[in-house]
Design a protein around this motif. Structure first.
Motif, PDB file in Angstrom:
ATOM      1  N   MET B 171       0.837  -1.210   0.000  1.00  0.00           N
ATOM      2  CA  MET B 171       0.000   0.000   0.000  1.00  0.00           C
ATOM      3  C   MET B 171       0.870   1.259   0.000  1.00  0.00           C
ATOM      4  N   ALA B 172       2.004   1.182   0.669  1.00  0.00           N
ATOM      5  CA  ALA B 172       2.886   2.348   0.764  1.00  0.00           C
ATOM      6  C   ALA B 172       3.476   2.739  -0.596  1.00  0.00           C
ATOM      7  N   GLN B 173       3.399   1.831  -1.562  1.00  0.00           N
ATOM      8  CA  GLN B 173       3.957   2.124  -2.887  1.00  0.00           C
ATOM      9  C   GLN B 173       3.017   2.938  -3.770  1.00  0.00           C
ATOM     10  N   ASN B 174       1.836   3.279  -3.250  1.00  0.00           N
ATOM     11  CA  ASN B 174       0.880   4.009  -4.107  1.00  0.00           C
ATOM     12  C   ASN B 174       1.361   5.425  -4.379  1.00  0.00           C
ATOM     13  N   ASN B 175       0.943   5.942  -5.524  1.00  0.00           N
ATOM     14  CA  ASN B 175       1.252   7.333  -5.885  1.00  0.00           C
ATOM     15  C   ASN B 175      -0.032   8.134  -6.094  1.00  0.00           C
ATOM     16  N   ALA B 176      -1.100   7.677  -5.465  1.00  0.00           N
ATOM     17  CA  ALA B 176      -2.385   8.361  -5.652  1.00  0.00           C
ATOM     18  C   ALA B 176      -2.354   9.731  -4.991  1.00  0.00           C
ATOM     19  N   LYS B 177      -2.942  10.695  -5.692  1.00  0.00           N
ATOM     20  CA  LYS B 177      -2.944  12.062  -5.155  1.00  0.00           C
ATOM     21  C   LYS B 177      -3.869  12.180  -3.947  1.00  0.00           C
ATOM     22  N   ASP B 178      -4.918  11.337  -3.940  1.00  0.00           N
ATOM     23  CA  ASP B 178      -5.889  11.446  -2.843  1.00  0.00           C
ATOM     24  C   ASP B 178      -5.511  10.570  -1.646  1.00  0.00           C
ATOM     25  N   ALA B 179      -4.390   9.855  -1.739  1.00  0.00           N
ATOM     26  CA  ALA B 179      -4.017   8.967  -0.628  1.00  0.00           C
ATOM     27  C   ALA B 179      -3.365   9.773   0.491  1.00  0.00           C
ATOM     28  N   PRO B 180      -3.860   9.631   1.708  1.00  0.00           N
ATOM     29  CA  PRO B 180      -3.249  10.377   2.827  1.00  0.00           C
ATOM     30  C   PRO B 180      -1.870   9.815   3.181  1.00  0.00           C
ATOM     31  N   LEU B 181      -1.145  10.570   3.974  1.00  0.00           N
ATOM     32  CA  LEU B 181       0.231  10.165   4.308  1.00  0.00           C
ATOM     33  C   LEU B 181       0.273   8.871   5.104  1.00  0.00           C
ATOM     34  N   TRP B 182      -0.800   8.591   5.845  1.00  0.00           N
ATOM     35  CA  TRP B 182      -0.756   7.374   6.669  1.00  0.00           C
ATOM     36  C   TRP B 182      -0.659   6.103   5.836  1.00  0.00           C
ATOM     37  N   LYS B 206      12.650   7.188   6.628  1.00  0.00           N
ATOM     38  CA  LYS B 206      12.596   7.415   5.180  1.00  0.00           C
ATOM     39  C   LYS B 206      11.668   8.596   4.859  1.00  0.00           C
ATOM     40  N   LEU B 207      10.524   8.634   5.535  1.00  0.00           N
ATOM     41  CA  LEU B 207       9.562   9.717   5.284  1.00  0.00           C
ATOM     42  C   LEU B 207      10.139  11.068   5.704  1.00  0.00           C
ATOM     43  N   ILE B 208      10.845  11.093   6.835  1.00  0.00           N
ATOM     44  CA  ILE B 208      11.442  12.355   7.301  1.00  0.00           C
ATOM     45  C   ILE B 208      12.541  12.781   6.331  1.00  0.00           C
ATOM     46  N   ALA B 209      13.310  11.805   5.855  1.00  0.00           N
ATOM     47  CA  ALA B 209      14.377  12.122   4.891  1.00  0.00           C
ATOM     48  C   ALA B 209      13.797  12.695   3.612  1.00  0.00           C
ATOM     49  N   GLU B 210      12.681  12.105   3.158  1.00  0.00           N
ATOM     50  CA  GLU B 210      12.023  12.611   1.934  1.00  0.00           C
ATOM     51  C   GLU B 210      11.504  14.017   2.138  1.00  0.00           C
ATOM     52  N   SER B 211      11.035  14.286   3.370  1.00  0.00           N
ATOM     53  CA  SER B 211      10.539  15.635   3.673  1.00  0.00           C
ATOM     54  C   SER B 211      11.697  16.631   3.701  1.00  0.00           C
ATOM     55  N   ASP B 212      12.806  16.230   4.304  1.00  0.00           N
ATOM     56  CA  ASP B 212      13.968  17.120   4.405  1.00  0.00           C
ATOM     57  C   ASP B 212      14.557  17.436   3.036  1.00  0.00           C
ATOM     58  N   SER B 213      14.569  16.420   2.160  1.00  0.00           N
ATOM     59  CA  SER B 213      15.154  16.637   0.828  1.00  0.00           C
ATOM     60  C   SER B 213      14.183  17.360  -0.112  1.00  0.00           C
ATOM     61  N   GLY B 214      12.958  17.551   0.325  1.00  0.00           N
ATOM     62  CA  GLY B 214      11.968  18.254  -0.492  1.00  0.00           C
ATOM     63  C   GLY B 214      11.268  17.340  -1.484  1.00  0.00           C
ATOM     64  N   LYS B 215      11.583  16.043  -1.448  1.00  0.00           N
ATOM     65  CA  LYS B 215      10.954  15.081  -2.376  1.00  0.00           C
ATOM     66  C   LYS B 215       9.459  14.926  -2.066  1.00  0.00           C
ATOM     67  N   ARG B 216       9.135  15.012  -0.784  1.00  0.00           N
ATOM     68  CA  ARG B 216       7.745  14.867  -0.368  1.00  0.00           C
ATOM     69  C   ARG B 216       7.353  16.028   0.531  1.00  0.00           C
ATOM     70  N   GLN B 217       6.210  16.625   0.234  1.00  0.00           N
ATOM     71  CA  GLN B 217       5.707  17.708   1.068  1.00  0.00           C
ATOM     72  C   GLN B 217       4.907  17.098   2.215  1.00  0.00           C
ATOM     73  N   ILE B 218       5.380  17.311   3.414  1.00  0.00           N
ATOM     74  CA  ILE B 218       4.642  16.801   4.575  1.00  0.00           C
ATOM     75  C   ILE B 218       4.205  17.989   5.420  1.00  0.00           C
ATOM     76  N   SER B 219       2.928  18.032   5.718  1.00  0.00           N
ATOM     77  CA  SER B 219       2.405  19.183   6.458  1.00  0.00           C
ATOM     78  C   SER B 219       2.931  19.180   7.893  1.00  0.00           C
ATOM     79  N   ALA B 220       2.855  20.334   8.519  1.00  0.00           N
ATOM     80  CA  ALA B 220       3.341  20.472   9.898  1.00  0.00           C
ATOM     81  C   ALA B 220       2.591  19.530  10.841  1.00  0.00           C
ATOM     82  N   GLU B 221       1.292  19.364  10.576  1.00  0.00           N
ATOM     83  CA  GLU B 221       0.482  18.484  11.430  1.00  0.00           C
ATOM     84  C   GLU B 221       0.952  17.037  11.319  1.00  0.00           C
ATOM     85  N   GLU B 222       1.266  16.632  10.077  1.00  0.00           N
ATOM     86  CA  GLU B 222       1.732  15.259   9.866  1.00  0.00           C
ATOM     87  C   GLU B 222       3.100  15.050  10.532  1.00  0.00           C
ATOM     88  N   MET B 223       3.949  16.081  10.438  1.00  0.00           N
ATOM     89  CA  MET B 223       5.271  15.981  11.071  1.00  0.00           C
ATOM     90  C   MET B 223       5.106  15.878  12.592  1.00  0.00           C
TER      91      MET B 223
END
Lengths: 253, 251
Positions: B171-182, B206-223
């Motif tokens: 499931m984590a491999q999805n690239n759907a735009k409507d899929a939440p971060l969880w 991995k998720l934090i690294a992606e956020s730091d590198s700018g690959k993935r936008q993670i909202s402040a609430e999610e962080m």
């Protein structure tokens, strides 16, 4: 020709075609809404699919019966001989009858489409495409029924031939699929089955592609089938009209 | 007396006794067949693709809705309802696969699988529902990640954490735009619940690294949530003497 057209429309009234089809369609709508409402999810989509599938079949069967019975009765009561004794060509006679049947079908078709829009709230583009292909399907069925009634004269034979034509044309999708049978099976049967199916698929129209209920439920992504449908109608309707012309020209009264 | 004359004289009696005899035959027939019942399958074998193609008469959507109605109402008999444990789930699986060939876009079949047929009292049967949901979802992961989540949820409910983790990773491999971060965090949650701190640590890292590198936008609430997840579970991991340096680098 106008008088033939009016005569056919009155025939529909006299045979209670409009009333009969409206009542049958109303019952089909009621059952579809009931069955749709019992579904776990997608109630509206299920209702739309049930209505689309059942109303297509009802209209096709209704028009086959109406055309075959009207034409056979016209032959039996010598109405045909009476009409062609007037200053009207045989081609005009057939075109007049066809126009009358088309108009009779159209009179039922318009309120049907409006009712589907009202009940299912289908997407507009899907409904337009669904209804225009239904119209094409009905035109092909009417043309064949008229041709069968002209050739066979006997109403029962004409009705059975028209039903068989409709069923086989609707099964054409399966036939074309069965042509690509596994090689060992095809070899065992000496390609006989595949050859018969190929011949059938060359003669009969691809009605299986017409009037898909899914168009009322989902967006249409593939427009290639639509091209096939309209081209098929453009070829098959004149084909049957010309056959009817040819057959009627040879008839001796 | 000629036979013709005999028939003329006694025909009414002959037909009366013939009537009585055939009526007697009918009563005898009824008595013999009284106990014969029509075969009733809760779920009949799934139709094959040729039967489906022929029965649809070109209109697959119509047949799909008819067959789904049949599947939904199976076991609903006049005398009441049949318990789900008495259903043949291999047939239900075949039906669902067959229905997917008619309409893979509808939510009806996966909904029936997830919310209804998964409630069976027999856990072994529920694995067939997980199989179906997994196969249905993997065919188009971006559109069907929700059904993979349902499969994961059923596996977790059955206590099969290995299967749940495997599904979560898919499931984590999805690239759907409507899929939440969880949907991306799910392997961490499952691994943590399973007691595998390494996977949980790796997924969040991995998720934090992606956020730091700018690959993935993670909202402040999610962080904030991820920080909460880490701090909340850190104590538990410490108690188990978890050392991230001992985790495999291939995770």
């Amino acid at each position: 020709m106008n008088s033939i057209l009016r005569y056919i429309l009155r025939n529909g009234l006299r045979d209670r075609l409009y009333l009969g089809l409206f009542i049958t369609l109303a019952v089909a709508f009621a059952i579809s809404i009931f069955l749709g409402s019992t579904m776990f999810v997608e109630q509206r989509q299920t209702t739309a699919a049930y209505i689309a599938g059942s109303s297509r079949a009802i209209l096709a069967v209704g028009m086959i019966l109406f055309v075959c019975l009207s034409v056979s009765r016209a032959f039996e009561s010598k109405e045909v001989e009476f009409i062609i004794s007037k200053s009207i060509s045989r081609e005009q006679f057939i075109l007049g009858y066809l126009a009358g049947f088309f108009l009779a079908a159209f009179l039922i078709f318009i309120p049907l489409v409006a009712a589907i829009l009202l009940v299912t709230k289908a997407n507009f583009s899907g409904l337009i495409i669904w209804s225009s292909t239904l119209l094409c399907e009905l035109l092909i069925v009417i043309c064949f029924s008229l041709l069968a009634s002209m050739i066979l004269k006997n109403s029962f034979s004409a009705i059975m031939a028209s039903f068989a034509f409709y069923m086989i044309s609707r099964l054409m999708g399966m036939f074309t699929m069965a042509i690509d049978l596994p090689e060992d099976f095809a070899a065992a049967k000496n390609h006989l089955l595949a050859t018969i199916l190929k011949i059938l698929s060359a003669i009969f129209p691809r009605l299986d592609l017409f009037t898909q209920s899914s168009w009322l439920v989902y967006e249409i992504n593939d427009l290639d089938n639509l091209k096939i449908i309209f081209l098929q109608s453009l070829i098959y309707i004149p084909l049957m009209i010309f056959m009817a012309f040819h057959d009627f020209k040879r008839k001796q009264f | 007396m000629t036979p013709r004359f005999f028939f003329h004289l006694y025909s009414h009696k002959i037909f009366f006794w013939l009537f009585v005899a055939t009526f007697g035959c009918q009563i005898f027939f009824w008595k013999e067949t009284e106990k014969v019942r029509a075969d009733f399958d809760i779920i009949p074998p799934a139709p094959n693709k040729y039967v489906v193609s022929a029965a649809s008469l070109g209109d697959k959507e119509f047949l799909f809705r008819v067959l789904v109605t049949r599947l939904q109402n199976s076991g609903d008999i006049f005398a009441g309802f049949v318990a789900l444990k008495d259903y043949d789930y291999s047939r239900i699986y075949d039906w669902m696969k067959s229905l997917d060939t008619l309409n893979p876009r509808s939510r009806l079949v996966p909904s029936l699988a997830s919310y209804y047929y998964s409630q069976t009292q027999n856990p072994a049967d529920a694995t067939k529902i997980i199989d179906y949901l997994e196969e249905h979802s993997v065919a188009n992961l971006d559109a069907n990640w929700w059904w993979l989540f349902q499969a994961l949820y059923i596996a977790k409910r059955l206590g099969d954490f290995d299967r749940a983790l495997d599904l979560a990773q898919k499931m984590a491999q999805n690239n759907a735009k409507d899929a939440p971060l969880w949907t991306k965090q799910m392997p961490a949650f499952i691994a943590e619940e399973k007691g595998d701190g390494c996977v949980a640590f790796s997924v969040i890292q991995k998720l934090i690294a992606e956020s730091d590198s700018g690959k993935r936008q993670i909202s402040a609430e999610e962080m904030d949530f991820m920080r909460y997840f880490i701090s909340n579970r850190l104590k538990h991991l410490k108690n188990n003497k978890f050392d991230p340096r001992r985790c495999s680098k291939t995770l």
